[in-house]
Each structure stands twice: as structure tokens, then as C-alpha cells.
Motif scaffolding. Structure first.
Motif, PDB file in Angstrom:
ATOM      1  N   PHE A 131       0.860  -1.186   0.000  1.00 44.22           N
ATOM      2  CA  PHE A 131       0.000   0.000   0.000  1.00 44.22           C
ATOM      3  C   PHE A 131       0.890   1.229   0.000  1.00 44.22           C
ATOM      4  O   PHE A 131       1.831   1.315   0.799  1.00 44.22           O
ATOM      5  CB  PHE A 131      -0.916   0.007   1.235  1.00 44.22           C
ATOM      6  N   TYR A 132       0.603   2.182  -0.883  1.00 42.73           N
ATOM      7  CA  TYR A 132       1.381   3.422  -0.995  1.00 42.73           C
ATOM      8  C   TYR A 132       0.415   4.598  -0.992  1.00 42.73           C
ATOM      9  O   TYR A 132      -0.580   4.594  -1.726  1.00 42.73           O
ATOM     10  CB  TYR A 132       2.182   3.435  -2.298  1.00 42.73           C
ATOM     11  N   ALA A 133       0.706   5.612  -0.156  1.00 44.34           N
ATOM     12  CA  ALA A 133      -0.127   6.807  -0.052  1.00 44.34           C
ATOM     13  C   ALA A 133       0.681   8.033  -0.454  1.00 44.34           C
ATOM     14  O   ALA A 133       1.899   8.081  -0.261  1.00 44.34           O
ATOM     15  CB  ALA A 133      -0.650   6.972   1.375  1.00 44.34           C
ATOM     16  N   SER A 134      -0.011   9.029  -0.993  1.00 45.75           N
ATOM     17  CA  SER A 134       0.683  10.224  -1.487  1.00 45.75           C
ATOM     18  C   SER A 134       1.412  10.961  -0.370  1.00 45.75           C
ATOM     19  O   SER A 134       0.881  11.172   0.713  1.00 45.75           O
ATOM     20  CB  SER A 134      -0.303  11.146  -2.199  1.00 45.75           C
ATOM     21  N   GLN A 135       2.653  11.325  -0.671  1.00 45.03           N
ATOM     22  CA  GLN A 135       3.468  12.118   0.246  1.00 45.03           C
ATOM     23  C   GLN A 135       3.685  13.511  -0.318  1.00 45.03           C
ATOM     24  O   GLN A 135       3.716  14.488   0.414  1.00 45.03           O
ATOM     25  CB  GLN A 135       4.818  11.446   0.471  1.00 45.03           C
ATOM     26  N   SER A 136       3.845  13.619  -1.629  1.00 43.34           N
ATOM     27  CA  SER A 136       3.998  14.918  -2.286  1.00 43.34           C
ATOM     28  C   SER A 136       3.632  14.748  -3.752  1.00 43.34           C
ATOM     29  O   SER A 136       3.589  13.641  -4.279  1.00 43.34           O
ATOM     30  CB  SER A 136       5.448  15.402  -2.172  1.00 43.34           C
ATOM     31  N   GLY A 137       3.340  15.870  -4.394  1.00 43.36           N
ATOM     32  CA  GLY A 137       3.029  15.828  -5.813  1.00 43.36           C
ATOM     33  C   GLY A 137       1.810  16.646  -6.153  1.00 43.36           C
ATOM     34  O   GLY A 137       1.299  17.411  -5.333  1.00 43.36           O
ATOM     35  N   THR A 138       1.348  16.466  -7.391  1.00 41.40           N
ATOM     36  CA  THR A 138       0.237  17.265  -7.900  1.00 41.40           C
ATOM     37  C   THR A 138      -0.744  16.392  -8.666  1.00 41.40           C
ATOM     38  O   THR A 138      -0.346  15.540  -9.459  1.00 41.40           O
ATOM     39  CB  THR A 138       0.767  18.364  -8.854  1.00 41.40           C
ATOM     40  N   LEU A 139      -2.012  16.644  -8.427  1.00 39.00           N
ATOM     41  CA  LEU A 139      -3.105  16.079  -9.223  1.00 39.00           C
ATOM     42  C   LEU A 139      -3.693  17.226 -10.019  1.00 39.00           C
ATOM     43  O   LEU A 139      -3.952  18.292  -9.464  1.00 39.00           O
ATOM     44  CB  LEU A 139      -4.206  15.514  -8.322  1.00 39.00           C
ATOM     45  N   THR A 140      -3.911  17.037 -11.305  1.00 39.13           N
ATOM     46  CA  THR A 140      -4.620  18.057 -12.080  1.00 39.13           C
ATOM     47  C   THR A 140      -5.938  17.472 -12.548  1.00 39.13           C
ATOM     48  O   THR A 140      -6.047  16.263 -12.809  1.00 39.13           O
ATOM     49  CB  THR A 140      -3.818  18.565 -13.292  1.00 39.13           C
ATOM     50  N   VAL A 141      -6.922  18.342 -12.635  1.00 41.41           N
ATOM     51  CA  VAL A 141      -8.248  17.950 -13.088  1.00 41.41           C
ATOM     52  C   VAL A 141      -8.603  18.841 -14.269  1.00 41.41           C
ATOM     53  O   VAL A 141      -8.536  20.074 -14.174  1.00 41.41           O
ATOM     54  CB  VAL A 141      -9.300  18.104 -11.965  1.00 41.41           C
ATOM     55  N   ALA A 142      -8.980  18.225 -15.380  1.00 41.07           N
ATOM     56  CA  ALA A 142      -9.364  18.960 -16.578  1.00 41.07           C
ATOM     57  C   ALA A 142     -10.815  19.422 -16.476  1.00 41.07           C
ATOM     58  O   ALA A 142     -11.561  18.991 -15.590  1.00 41.07           O
ATOM     59  CB  ALA A 142      -9.175  18.077 -17.808  1.00 41.07           C
ATOM     60  N   SER A 143     -11.212  20.276 -17.392  1.00 42.68           N
ATOM     61  CA  SER A 143     -12.584  20.752 -17.462  1.00 42.68           C
ATOM     62  C   SER A 143     -13.539  19.565 -17.522  1.00 42.68           C
ATOM     63  O   SER A 143     -13.295  18.601 -18.226  1.00 42.68           O
ATOM     64  CB  SER A 143     -12.742  21.616 -18.716  1.00 42.68           C
ATOM     65  N   GLY A 144     -14.602  19.610 -16.769  1.00 46.11           N
ATOM     66  CA  GLY A 144     -15.574  18.522 -16.718  1.00 46.11           C
ATOM     67  C   GLY A 144     -15.361  17.584 -15.546  1.00 46.11           C
ATOM     68  O   GLY A 144     -16.229  16.788 -15.222  1.00 46.11           O
ATOM     69  N   GLY A 145     -14.172  17.624 -14.919  1.00 46.12           N
ATOM     70  CA  GLY A 145     -13.916  16.834 -13.727  1.00 46.12           C
ATOM     71  C   GLY A 145     -13.828  15.334 -13.946  1.00 46.12           C
ATOM     72  O   GLY A 145     -14.010  14.561 -13.014  1.00 46.12           O
ATOM     73  N   ARG A 146     -13.532  14.890 -15.193  1.00 46.51           N
ATOM     74  CA  ARG A 146     -13.489  13.446 -15.452  1.00 46.51           C
ATOM     75  C   ARG A 146     -12.155  12.976 -16.016  1.00 46.51           C
ATOM     76  O   ARG A 146     -12.030  11.827 -16.425  1.00 46.51           O
ATOM     77  CB  ARG A 146     -14.622  13.060 -16.383  1.00 46.51           C
ATOM     78  N   SER A 147     -11.137  13.844 -16.012  1.00 44.82           N
ATOM     79  CA  SER A 147      -9.812  13.435 -16.486  1.00 44.82           C
ATOM     80  C   SER A 147      -8.771  14.412 -15.952  1.00 44.82           C
ATOM     81  O   SER A 147      -9.103  15.491 -15.471  1.00 44.82           O
ATOM     82  CB  SER A 147      -9.759  13.396 -18.016  1.00 44.82           C
ATOM     83  N   GLY A 148      -7.505  13.998 -16.056  1.00 46.80           N
ATOM     84  CA  GLY A 148      -6.428  14.865 -15.596  1.00 46.80           C
ATOM     85  C   GLY A 148      -5.100  14.127 -15.596  1.00 46.80           C
ATOM     86  O   GLY A 148      -4.930  13.103 -16.264  1.00 46.80           O
ATOM     87  N   THR A 149      -4.168  14.655 -14.815  1.00 47.59           N
ATOM     88  CA  THR A 149      -2.841  14.051 -14.695  1.00 47.59           C
ATOM     89  C   THR A 149      -2.501  13.858 -13.227  1.00 47.59           C
ATOM     90  O   THR A 149      -3.122  14.462 -12.347  1.00 47.59           O
ATOM     91  CB  THR A 149      -1.752  14.921 -15.354  1.00 47.59           C
ATOM     92  N   ILE A 150      -1.507  13.018 -12.991  1.00 49.36           N
ATOM     93  CA  ILE A 150      -1.031  12.778 -11.635  1.00 49.36           C
ATOM     94  C   ILE A 150       0.485  12.638 -11.685  1.00 49.36           C
ATOM     95  O   ILE A 150       1.038  12.031 -12.598  1.00 49.36           O
ATOM     96  CB  ILE A 150      -1.693  11.524 -11.014  1.00 49.36           C
ATOM     97  N   SER A 151       1.145  13.249 -10.727  1.00 51.33           N
ATOM     98  CA  SER A 151       2.602  13.157 -10.643  1.00 51.33           C
ATOM     99  C   SER A 151       3.007  13.361  -9.193  1.00 51.33           C
ATOM    100  O   SER A 151       2.708  14.405  -8.607  1.00 51.33           O
ATOM    101  CB  SER A 151       3.254  14.223 -11.528  1.00 51.33           C
ATOM    102  N   GLY A 152       3.666  12.364  -8.617  1.00 45.81           N
ATOM    103  CA  GLY A 152       4.062  12.534  -7.228  1.00 45.81           C
ATOM    104  C   GLY A 152       4.761  11.334  -6.636  1.00 45.81           C
ATOM    105  O   GLY A 152       4.954  10.309  -7.287  1.00 45.81           O
TER     106      GLY A 152
END
Length: 171
Positions: A131-152
Motif C-alpha cells: 500500500f502506498y499513499a501520497s506524500q507529495s506531488g500534484t493532481l490536475t483535473v481537466a474541465s468537466g472533472g473526469r480526467s487529468g494528470t497525476i505526478s508525485g
């Protein structure tokens, strides 16, 4: 036999057509290489090409390594009463994992810091303990709230991993 005017005209039409085409079945130089005319339909208006739907695909390095192929969301994905949430089944290094995104304080498209907003990755096979939980990074959410990016960076009981990729609610 008596010739009727209508019969004479009917017999003359094929002969005239044959003469107009260059004679008795032998192509002339002018008609031997001339392509037959094609009937063209009016061009239909072009339709816009639909934009492909982004897929969920992540790359992980660290304690767990690998890249997932396209993955689909499982269960509710997108905006809900508790914010934005999404769960994806992914395969990393041949093992099944679940990537979970939770934005409890969702306030529209844009960038969100991890933490307090969360991403986690857990092995989803029976008896698995990774199990791994976020410690740092960024989530982005595109218009419409149904897609984006994750980096962390995600930290777990077996070490630290770096997670990068795209996510998209599907199906």
C-alpha cells in the motif's frame, strides 16, 4: 416486308451510337486510352474528427516499477457528494493494483497538491500487503472533472514510489 417509320428509327439509333464511338467495335486512337467518364457525387460536408478520450495510464518507479497499459475506471468516477473520486484497476509489472484518487475539497478544474488531497496505490490481489499513499506531488483535473494528470511520490510499507501519468473516467 413493309418498313414502318418507327422501326427504321429504332434500328438507326444503335448504328448512330456505334458510329459516334469510333465505328464498328474497333477503338480508334482517340478512344483507345480515354478513360470512361465517372459519375461523381457531390462532396459531402466534412465531419469533424472526434477528440480521442484520454485513457488512464501510469508509470511507476521505485519499490514497484512498471507502466500500465490503458486502464478503465471501476465504480463511480468523477464528481460526487464528497468531492471528486476515482478508482482504476491497473497492472504493473504483471501484478494487479488499484489507483485511487480522492479530492475531498474539490473546487473545480485545476491543480491540487498531494497531500492534503490524496492518491494511493495498493496491490489488489488476495493476501497482498503493498500500500502506498501520497506524500507529495500534484493532481490536475481537466474541465468537466473526469480526467487529468497525476505526478508525485507515494510512500508505503515497502518503500517509496514515483507515480506519473494520466487518468480518465471511462465506461
Amino acid at each position: 416486308m413493309r418498313w414502318r417509320p418507327g422501326l427504321l428509327a429504332a434500328a438507326a439509333v444503335p448504328l448512330l451510337a456505334l458510329a459516334a464511338c469510333g465505328g464498328g467495335g474497333h477503338p480508334t486512337a482517340a478512344t483507345a486510352h480515354t478513360p470512361a467518364p465517372h459519375h461523381h457525387r457531390a462532396a459531402s460536408p466534412s465531419r469533424p474528427t472526434p477528440t480521442p478520450t484520454p485513457t488512464t495510464s501510469v508509470a511507476v518507479s521505485g519499490t514497484v516499477t512498471g507502466s500500465s497499459g490503458p486502464a478503465h475506471s471501476t465504480g463511480p468516477c468523477g464528481l460526487g457528494q464528497g468531492g471528486l473520486a476515482a478508482t482504476f484497476d491497473v497492472s504493473l509489472d504483471g501484478q494487479p493494483y488499484q489507483l485511487v484518487i480522492e479530492l475531498l475539497d474539490y473546487h473545480g478544474p485545476g491543480s491540487y497538491q498531494m497531500p492534503p488531497d490524496r492518491a494511493s496505490l495498493r496491490q489488489s490481489s488476495s493476501g497482498a500487503t503493498a500500500f502506498y499513499a501520497s506524500q507529495s506531488g500534484t493532481l490536475t483535473v481537466a474541465s468537466g472533472g473526469r480526467s487529468g494528470t497525476i505526478s508525485g511520490d507515494l510512500v508505503g510499507n515497502a518503500g517509496t514510489i514515483q507515480l506519473h501519468g494520466t487518468w480518465s473516467c471511462s465506461g
